[in-house]
Design a protein around this motif. Structure first.
Motif, mmCIF file in Angstrom:
data_model
loop_
_atom_site.group_PDB
_atom_site.id
_atom_site.type_symbol
_atom_site.label_atom_id
_atom_site.label_comp_id
_atom_site.label_asym_id
_atom_site.label_seq_id
_atom_site.Cartn_x
_atom_site.Cartn_y
_atom_site.Cartn_z
ATOM 1 N N GLN A 185 0.909 -1.325 0.328
ATOM 2 C CA GLN A 185 -0.415 0.074 0.189
ATOM 3 C C GLN A 185 0.740 1.338 0.029
ATOM 4 O O GLN A 185 1.590 1.782 0.310
ATOM 5 N N GLU A 186 0.591 2.198 -0.823
ATOM 6 C CA GLU A 186 1.102 3.065 -0.809
ATOM 7 C C GLU A 186 0.815 4.223 0.238
ATOM 8 O O GLU A 186 -0.460 4.231 0.305
ATOM 9 N N THR A 187 1.836 5.771 0.776
ATOM 10 C CA THR A 187 1.300 5.969 1.906
ATOM 11 C C THR A 187 2.076 7.308 1.734
ATOM 12 O O THR A 187 2.896 7.176 1.214
ATOM 13 N N GLN A 188 2.216 7.853 3.272
ATOM 14 C CA GLN A 188 3.299 9.660 2.758
ATOM 15 C C GLN A 188 3.301 9.173 4.330
ATOM 16 O O GLN A 188 2.339 9.755 4.885
ATOM 17 N N PHE A 189 4.535 9.900 5.079
ATOM 18 C CA PHE A 189 4.716 9.805 5.862
ATOM 19 C C PHE A 189 6.191 11.002 6.390
ATOM 20 O O PHE A 189 6.718 11.402 5.027
ATOM 21 N N PRO A 190 5.543 11.743 7.475
ATOM 22 C CA PRO A 190 5.769 13.123 7.110
ATOM 23 C C PRO A 190 7.938 13.434 6.690
ATOM 24 O O PRO A 190 8.333 12.096 7.375
ATOM 25 N N LEU A 191 8.213 14.076 6.474
ATOM 26 C CA LEU A 191 9.527 14.713 6.270
ATOM 27 C C LEU A 191 10.379 14.813 8.188
ATOM 28 O O LEU A 191 11.536 14.387 7.687
ATOM 29 N N GLN A 196 6.764 4.287 -0.006
ATOM 30 C CA GLN A 196 6.186 5.391 0.317
ATOM 31 C C GLN A 196 7.689 5.686 -0.756
ATOM 32 O O GLN A 196 8.353 5.776 -0.726
ATOM 33 N N ILE A 197 7.463 7.077 -1.783
ATOM 34 C CA ILE A 197 8.452 8.155 -2.916
ATOM 35 C C ILE A 197 7.981 9.055 -2.254
ATOM 36 O O ILE A 197 7.661 9.764 -2.673
ATOM 37 N N VAL A 198 9.473 9.240 -1.631
ATOM 38 C CA VAL A 198 9.246 11.190 -1.039
ATOM 39 C C VAL A 198 10.817 11.467 -1.335
ATOM 40 O O VAL A 198 11.843 10.742 -1.737
ATOM 41 N N ASN A 199 11.413 12.869 -0.400
ATOM 42 C CA ASN A 199 12.513 13.225 -0.569
ATOM 43 C C ASN A 199 13.543 12.761 0.171
ATOM 44 O O ASN A 199 12.426 12.543 1.806
ATOM 45 N N THR A 200 14.249 12.200 0.439
ATOM 46 C CA THR A 200 15.504 12.479 1.652
ATOM 47 C C THR A 200 16.242 12.968 1.629
ATOM 48 O O THR A 200 16.568 13.727 0.567
ATOM 49 N N PHE A 201 17.478 12.948 2.815
ATOM 50 C CA PHE A 201 18.389 13.535 3.023
ATOM 51 C C PHE A 201 19.388 13.037 3.443
ATOM 52 O O PHE A 201 18.979 12.826 4.455
ATOM 53 N N ARG A 202 20.467 12.961 3.134
ATOM 54 C CA ARG A 202 21.736 12.603 4.024
ATOM 55 C C ARG A 202 22.941 13.861 3.521
ATOM 56 O O ARG A 202 23.433 13.836 1.853
ATOM 57 N N TYR A 203 23.537 14.226 4.151
ATOM 58 C CA TYR A 203 24.592 14.783 3.970
ATOM 59 C C TYR A 203 25.877 14.446 3.754
ATOM 60 O O TYR A 203 26.449 13.995 4.721
ATOM 61 N N GLU A 204 26.273 13.710 2.401
ATOM 62 C CA GLU A 204 27.265 13.293 2.123
ATOM 63 C C GLU A 204 28.601 13.759 1.898
ATOM 64 O O GLU A 204 28.580 15.209 1.376
#
Ligand code: P5A
Ligand code: ZN
Length: 500
Positions: free
Chosen positions: A90-96, A162-170
Motif C-alpha cells: 500500500q502506498e502511503t506518506q509519512f512526514p519529512l 512511499q516515494i519521497v525526498n530524503t536528505f543525506r549530508y554526503e
C-alpha cells in the motif's frame, strides 16, 4: 508583428541580428557532439544538461533540479515501480521531520547515519524544544506508528511504501542522480512479518521485483549479499543490486534489508499470536532512488544522446515531415499518422517547427526518442514512411501497417538494447584467482574473487586490491577454489569493484 515592434524596427533589427547570432551559436553548441563516452564523467554531466534531464546549477551542493523532460522520464520509470509493488503493497506518506528522541532510539541505526543528518533546530526565531531530523530514510518515522497500528497476527504481513525526498549530508563527492544530498525520489518499502523466515522470504520477493524492474529497463545487474561491515545500519543482512557503469565502476541501485527484530525491540512493535502470546515482529525494508535513472542513462546512452526504452520514453515516436514538393500534403499525411498513433496509445510528437530536418533528428536523438518517422513526398508516393530506430536501424514501412510495425520495432529495439547492455555487462565481469589479478581486473570492471568468508580475509582483500567488496553473489554456485588471501578451499566468492 505588433505595432510596438514596428515602431522599434531599427533597434529590433539589431537585436534580431544579435539574437539570430546567439541562436546560431546556441544551435552550433547544441549540435556539437557530446564528449566521447570513454570520458564517462564528462559525457554524463554534459548529457544530463543537453538532453534536459537534470540541471546541476542549483546553488546548493548535491541538490539538482529536474527539467520537465527529465521529470517525465522519472514519472514513467516510477510508474513501473508502482505497478510492480501495488498488487501487495500500500502506498502511503509519512512526514519529512523526525523528532530527535525517536531518531535517537535505535543505536546501530544512529551510528550509521549520525554524520549524514541535517537538523532543524529552530522555528522562525524560536529554538525548538525537540530538534527535528530531516529524514535520511524513514525507519524512525514509520516504526513508532507501526507500534500503534499493529495489534494481532491478523494485521500481518503489513507492506507499505512511499516515494519521497530524503536528505543525506554526503561527504563523498556528490554527483547528479548518483550521490545526492537531497534524494528526490526515494522509494522506500517497509514490511512487517510474524516470523524471521517470513521476512527472509520478503527480501527474496523484493529482489525479484527489483530484478523485474531492471529487466524492463533493459539493464543487466549483479545481486550480492553485502559483507557484514557494509550492511544497512541495524540490519541482520543486506542484499544489493549493482549495475556496472560504462567506466567499469559499479553503482548500487537498490538494496533489500532483513531487519530481524532489531527495530521491533527498540520501538516495541509486537503482535498477539494465535495462542495469545505477545511476540516481536520481524521486519524488512528495501529502497531504490533516482540512481536507477542514472544507470538507465549511463548504460544505454551514446554519443548522440539518451537512448530510452520504449516504456519510459516521454516521446515514443517523433514524426519529422520532409517538406519538399507539395508541403501541405506532407503535413496533412503527418497529421493523419499522428492521429492514428495517438489512438493506438503511443506518445507521439509531430515536429512542425521551422528547424531543418537534420536539426530535428539531432534534437530528438539527444532526447532518446525510440522511433523516428520521416515522411516526405517520395515516401507518400510509395505508400511508405521511413522508420529509424534510436539504435540507427532504418527501414521503409508500409503506411497501412504502421502501428503494428512500430510495435514490432519497439520490441526489437528493447531486445537490441538488452543484448548490447548484456554483452557489455558480461565483458566487464571476470573470475580471478589472486590478489594481483583482482587488482588488475577492478581497474576495468568487476572481479569475482575466491573468498573463504572470513571477515579478516575480507578486510585484507579490500586493502590489498584497493577496491570494495560487493559481497557474495546470490543465486549462483561455484566449485571449490582457494581463498585469494588465506588459501583455504571453499565454494565462497565475492565480487569486487570500484564503487560509485
Ligand atoms: C531501504 C529503504 C535504505 O535507506 N531504508 C528504506 C533502507 N537503504 S539504503 O541502501 O541506504 O538506500 C537505498 C538506496 O538508495 C540509493 N541511495 C542514494 N541515491 C542517491 N543519492 C544518495 N546519496 C543515495 N544514498 C543511497 C542507493 O541505491 C541505495 O541502495
Ligand atoms: Zn580466507
Amino acid at each position: 508583428m505588433t505595432d510596438s515592434k514596428i515602431m522599434f524596427d531599427s533597434k529590433s533589427k539589431a537585436k534580431d541580428n544579435k539574437q539570430s547570432k546567439q541562436q546560431a551559436n546556441q544551435q552550433a553548441k547544441q549540435q556539437a557532439k557530446l564528449p566521447a563516452k570513454e570520458n564517462f564523467s564528462e559525457w554524463y554531466h554534459e548529457l544530463l544538461m543537453t538532453a534536459e534531464v537534470v540541471d546541476n546549477r542549483y546553488p546548493v551542493k548535491g541538490m539538482c533540479v529536474w527539467f520537465p523532460f527529465g521529470y517525465a522520464i522519472k514519472k514513467n520509470v516510477y510508474a513501473i515501480i508502482r505497478q510492480l509493488l501495488d498488487p501487495d503493497h500500500q502506498e502511503t506518506q509519512f512526514p519529512l521531520l523526525i523528532p530527535e528522541n525517536e531518531f535517537m532510539k535505535e543505536a546501530a541505526h544512529i551510528k550509521g547515519f549520525e554524520e549524514e543528518v541535517y537538523w532543524v533546530t529552530s522555528g522562525g526565531t524560536s529554538p525548538l524544544d525537540v530538534k527535528l531530523a530531516l529524514r535520511p530514510t524513514s525507519e524512525t518515522a514509520i516504526y513508532p506508528m507501526f507500534k500503534v497500528w499493529i495489534r494481532s497476527h491478523a494485521d500481518l504481513p503489513l507492506r507499505i511504501y512511499q516515494i519521497v525526498n530524503t536528505f543525506r549530508y554526503e561527504t563523498k563527492h556528490t554527483r547528479p542522480l548518483i550521490r545526492l544530498r537531497e534524494i528526490t525520489s526515494f522509494k522506500e518499502a517497509h514490511t512487517v512479518h510474524a516470523t524471521w523466515e517470513d521476512a527472509a522470504e520478503q527480501v527474496e520477493v523484493a529482489i525479484a521485483r527489483y530484478s523485474e524492474f531492471y529487466r524492463r529497463l533493459a539493464l543487466p545487474f549483479l545481486v550480492s549479499r553485502r559483507p557484514s561491515w557494509d550492511k544497512f545500519p541495524g540490519a541482520d543482512y543486506t542484499t544489493a543490486i549493482d549495475v556496472i557503469m560504462p567506466d567499469g565502476r559499479t553503482l548500487q541501485v537498490g538494496t533489500a534489508h532483513h531487519l530481524g527484530s532489531t527495530f521491533a525491540k527498540t520501538y516495541e512493535i509486537t503482535y498477539e499470536a494465535e495462542n495469545g502470546e505477545q511476540k516481536l515482529v520481524s521486519q524488512t525494508c528495501y529502497g531504490i532512488s533516482e540512481r536507477c535513472i542514472a544507470a538507465l542513462i549511463s548504460v544505454h546512452g551514446d554519443e548522440t544522446g539518451l537512448v530510452l526504452p520504449w516504456t519510459v520514453a516521454p516521446t515514443q515516436v517523433v514524426i519529422v515531415p520532409i517538406l519538399l514538393g507539395d508541403k501541405e500534403k506532407v503535413v496533412a499525411v503527418c497529421r493523419q499518422i499522428e492521429k492514428e498513433l495517438c489512438s493506438a496509445q503511443m506518445r507521439v510528437q509531430l515536429d512542425t517547427s521551422d528547424e531543418r530536418p537534420g536539426a530535428k533528428f539531432y534534437k530528438w536523438e539527444m532526447k532518446g526518442v525510440p522511433i523516428r518517422l520521416e515522411v516526405g513526398p517520395k515516401d507518400i508516393e510509395k505508400g511508405v514512411v521511413t522508420l529509424v530506430r534510436r539504435d540507427k536501424v532504418k527501414k521503409a514501412v508500409p503506411m497501412i501497417e504502421l502501428v503494428s510495425a512500430i510495435n514490432k520495432e519497439a520490441d526489437e529495439l528493447q531486445t537490441a538494447l538488452y543484448t548490447k547492455a548484456g554483452n557489455f555487462h558480461e565483458s566487464k565481469v571476470k573470475e580471478v584467482a589472486s590478489i594481483e589479478q583482482a587488482k588488475a581486473q577492478t581497474l576495468v570492471g568487476v572481479a569475482l574473487v575466491p573468498w573463504c568468508g572470513e571477515i579478516e580475509c575480507g578486510h585484507n582483500l579490500e586493502d590489498q586490491v584497493e577496491a570494495n567488496m560487493l559481497g557474495e553473489p546470490q543465486y549462483l554456485n561455484f566449485p571449490e577454489a582457494a581463498c585469494a588471501v588465506c588459501g583455504k578451499k571453499s565454494t565462497g566468492r565475492t565480487y569486487m569493484a570500484r564503487q560509485y
